[in-house]
Every structure is written in structure tokens, then in C-alpha cells.
Write an enzyme that holds these catalytic residues in place. Sequence first.
Site, PDB file in Angstrom:
ATOM      1  N   ARG A  30       0.820  -1.213   0.000  1.00 51.16           N
ATOM      2  CA  ARG A  30       0.000   0.000   0.000  1.00 51.16           C
ATOM      3  C   ARG A  30       0.852   1.260   0.000  1.00 51.16           C
ATOM      4  O   ARG A  30       0.424   2.307   0.500  1.00 51.16           O
ATOM      5  CB  ARG A  30      -0.982   0.011   1.174  1.00 51.16           C
ATOM      6  CG  ARG A  30      -2.069  -1.057   1.067  1.00 51.16           C
ATOM      7  CD  ARG A  30      -3.022  -0.966   2.234  1.00 51.16           C
ATOM      8  NE  ARG A  30      -4.057  -2.006   2.152  1.00 51.16           N
ATOM      9  CZ  ARG A  30      -4.731  -2.467   3.195  1.00 51.16           C
ATOM     10  NH1 ARG A  30      -4.481  -1.997   4.401  1.00 51.16           N
ATOM     11  NH2 ARG A  30      -5.645  -3.395   3.050  1.00 51.16           N
ATOM     12  N   ARG A  43      -7.048  11.724  -5.715  1.00 51.95           N
ATOM     13  CA  ARG A  43      -8.249  11.006  -5.309  1.00 51.95           C
ATOM     14  C   ARG A  43      -9.394  11.951  -4.957  1.00 51.95           C
ATOM     15  O   ARG A  43     -10.564  11.545  -4.993  1.00 51.95           O
ATOM     16  CB  ARG A  43      -7.946  10.088  -4.123  1.00 51.95           C
ATOM     17  CG  ARG A  43      -7.301   8.754  -4.496  1.00 51.95           C
ATOM     18  CD  ARG A  43      -8.250   7.851  -5.289  1.00 51.95           C
ATOM     19  NE  ARG A  43      -9.577   7.817  -4.706  1.00 51.95           N
ATOM     20  CZ  ARG A  43      -9.897   7.079  -3.639  1.00 51.95           C
ATOM     21  NH1 ARG A  43      -8.992   6.316  -3.049  1.00 51.95           N
ATOM     22  NH2 ARG A  43     -11.131   7.112  -3.162  1.00 51.95           N
ATOM     23  N   TYR A 154     -15.257 -11.721   0.174  1.00 52.69           N
ATOM     24  CA  TYR A 154     -15.977 -10.477  -0.109  1.00 52.69           C
ATOM     25  C   TYR A 154     -17.297 -10.766  -0.827  1.00 52.69           C
ATOM     26  O   TYR A 154     -18.345 -10.186  -0.505  1.00 52.69           O
ATOM     27  CB  TYR A 154     -15.121  -9.542  -0.962  1.00 52.69           C
ATOM     28  CG  TYR A 154     -14.080  -8.787  -0.182  1.00 52.69           C
ATOM     29  CD1 TYR A 154     -14.446  -7.901   0.824  1.00 52.69           C
ATOM     30  CD2 TYR A 154     -12.725  -8.950  -0.448  1.00 52.69           C
ATOM     31  CE1 TYR A 154     -13.495  -7.198   1.551  1.00 52.69           C
ATOM     32  CE2 TYR A 154     -11.760  -8.265   0.269  1.00 52.69           C
ATOM     33  CZ  TYR A 154     -12.152  -7.390   1.264  1.00 52.69           C
ATOM     34  OH  TYR A 154     -11.203  -6.701   1.978  1.00 52.69           O
TER      35      TYR A 154
END
Length: 354
Positions: A30, A43, A154
Amino acid sequence: MNTRRELPESPYLAAVAGRKPHRVPVWMMRQAGRSLPEYRALRAENTMMQACFDADLITEITLQPVRRHGVDAAILFSDIVVPLRAAGIALDIVPDVGPVIEHPIRTRADVRTVAPLDSQQVAPVATAIGQLTAALGDVPLIGFAGAPFTLASYLVEGGPSRNHEHTKAMMLGESSTWHALMTALTDVTIAFLRTQLDAGVDAIQVFDSWAGTLSLADYRSYVLPHSTRVFESLAGYGVPMTHFGVGTAELLGAMSEAVSGRGVPAVVGVDWRTSLTDAAARVQRGCALQGNLDPVVLMAGWPVVQRAVRAVVEDGRRAVDAGAVGHVFNLGHGVLPATDPEVITDAVALVHEL
């Protein structure tokens, strides 16, 4: 398949292949985004899903930590649910929540809705990889995907879960449905990684973020065969392959079986709960290790960071003495969003000095 880049000076590629690097290689999961103000500026104008399907944004965000921190590898900016979206599954990444699935997969009929990956849907990823390999110079680019079990968790839960109750109920109680889902997701994972490899990534990593919720027996029965097929299918590309999970101390041996013995450099990621020296004794011979600084340490002040970084580097040396092929310095999981980027830069510099 594209011809692979020749990167003879890469400390990362040397370490994972069992050669002696000229410095301890370091990159951080990350690292592309999360804590960087330049990432947040991008973003602010784009959702996560928009960024993951825009070649220029993928390229820029992937390059940001390489420019700022001087890390020894770049990891492609993406998300593990990108191939699910490209396979036609309705989902979104909700801020402060994570992936949310519109229609969770709970039945055999639901499983049949999981379509093969549409390669055209991930064409921007391939375009970005071409741009990145041209821009990175001698820095290798790591492609990645989520492992079938983590993708399944998920899909079945409908989003992040603490106990994975729906996932385990299907796995244990409806095993034929479970294996059908895992087979479909293994195909999706392989196709997504093939797209990245054909576009020119220099290594791959498979993230099984939630595998640590399983017992070793359940992992071997319900997950290992599918993860093994991912690595078996891609070994012919000849690139280093890394297998990583969180809370997987008891699974490290089995996880190393999936990735090792394929004729290419094999790496097992280790989180902060297990020492690298202990991990070296658990994994198959011939594996390099990656890890394993606790991400929270980076927020505890420089004296603490300095001591912890030195301890991980020394533990890595002991692990190599104990039989690990090599050591790549990394975190035990991803960079936390509130981490000071200057501390990351200083930590990278310290690893290089050591």
C-alpha cells in the site's frame, strides 16, 4: 508473452532469486497512495474505482512512492476487486468501509453469475503497465491480484467481515458450491494476472488477506488447491511470485507449498506476528521471505522506528542464515493512511544504510 525486462542491478530481484543484493531491498505494501498528499490530491477528484480503470492515474499513483521514497520496487496501483468488477459483478469501494457487493453470492445459481474476466475491461491496466515499465528504469514493477479465498469472502459476505460466517458456512456446509465458486474465481485471478504479465510486470504477488481466519486443515482442504493452481498456471512466465496473507503463522508452510517448486523465485510474505527466523523454519526450502515491520511502528516516533527497522533487518539476516533464500524488507501489512510520509522515506533510507 512479452520479453521480460533485464534488470541486473535490482536489489529486489537479486534477493528473491538467492543472489546477494548490493543493499537490503525494501518496498511497502500500500505504498502507492494511502499516506501520500499527492495521492490524496488526485483522489479528491476521482473515486477509487475511477482511478483503478484510468491508465494515466494508475501510472502516476504507482510512480509516486518510487519518486518520494526511493523504494526498490513499485507495486501496481489497483485493488483486489478490480477483476471482479471486470467480470461483471456489481460492486463499489465505499470510503471507510471497503468493497461492497450489490448481490452477494450465496447459492449455486449465484455462482453461475460469476463470468469469465473480460480482458477489454482491464485494458487500461495493461496500458498503464506499458507506461510504467518505460518510466521505472531499473525499478521492477510488481503486479498483483487477490487470492481466490479472499475474493470469495468479499463476494459471499457482501463486504468486509470480522467472522466470515457466511463464507465459512458455505465452505463447510455446501462444499460443492464452495469449490465451484473457488474454481470460477481462480480462473478470474489467473486471467487478471496473465493480463499484467503479458503487459510486462516483472513480478507478481497474490494477496490472501483473510486466509488467517482459517484453520490449517480447512485451508488445506478448501483453499490450497485453488491457490496452487494460480501459481502453477503462471510459473511459465518465469517471474518471481509472492504469496502473502495476514495472521497466517500456522499456514506459512502450506502457503509456501502453493508458490514454491515452480522453477521460479518463490517468496512468502510474513506479517509482524511471526519472526522471520521462525518463518524460515516453517516454509518450504527455496523460498525467500518478505516482511515484516508492524505498520503501526511507523507512527510511534523515530527512535522506535529506528530500533524496529534495525531489528527486522537483523532478523532477516538470521532467517537467511537459517535457510531462507533471501529477505525483502516490507511491512507486515499495508501502510496506514495516517502515516507521516517523511517517516517512510527515512525508514527506507535506513534500510538501505544497513
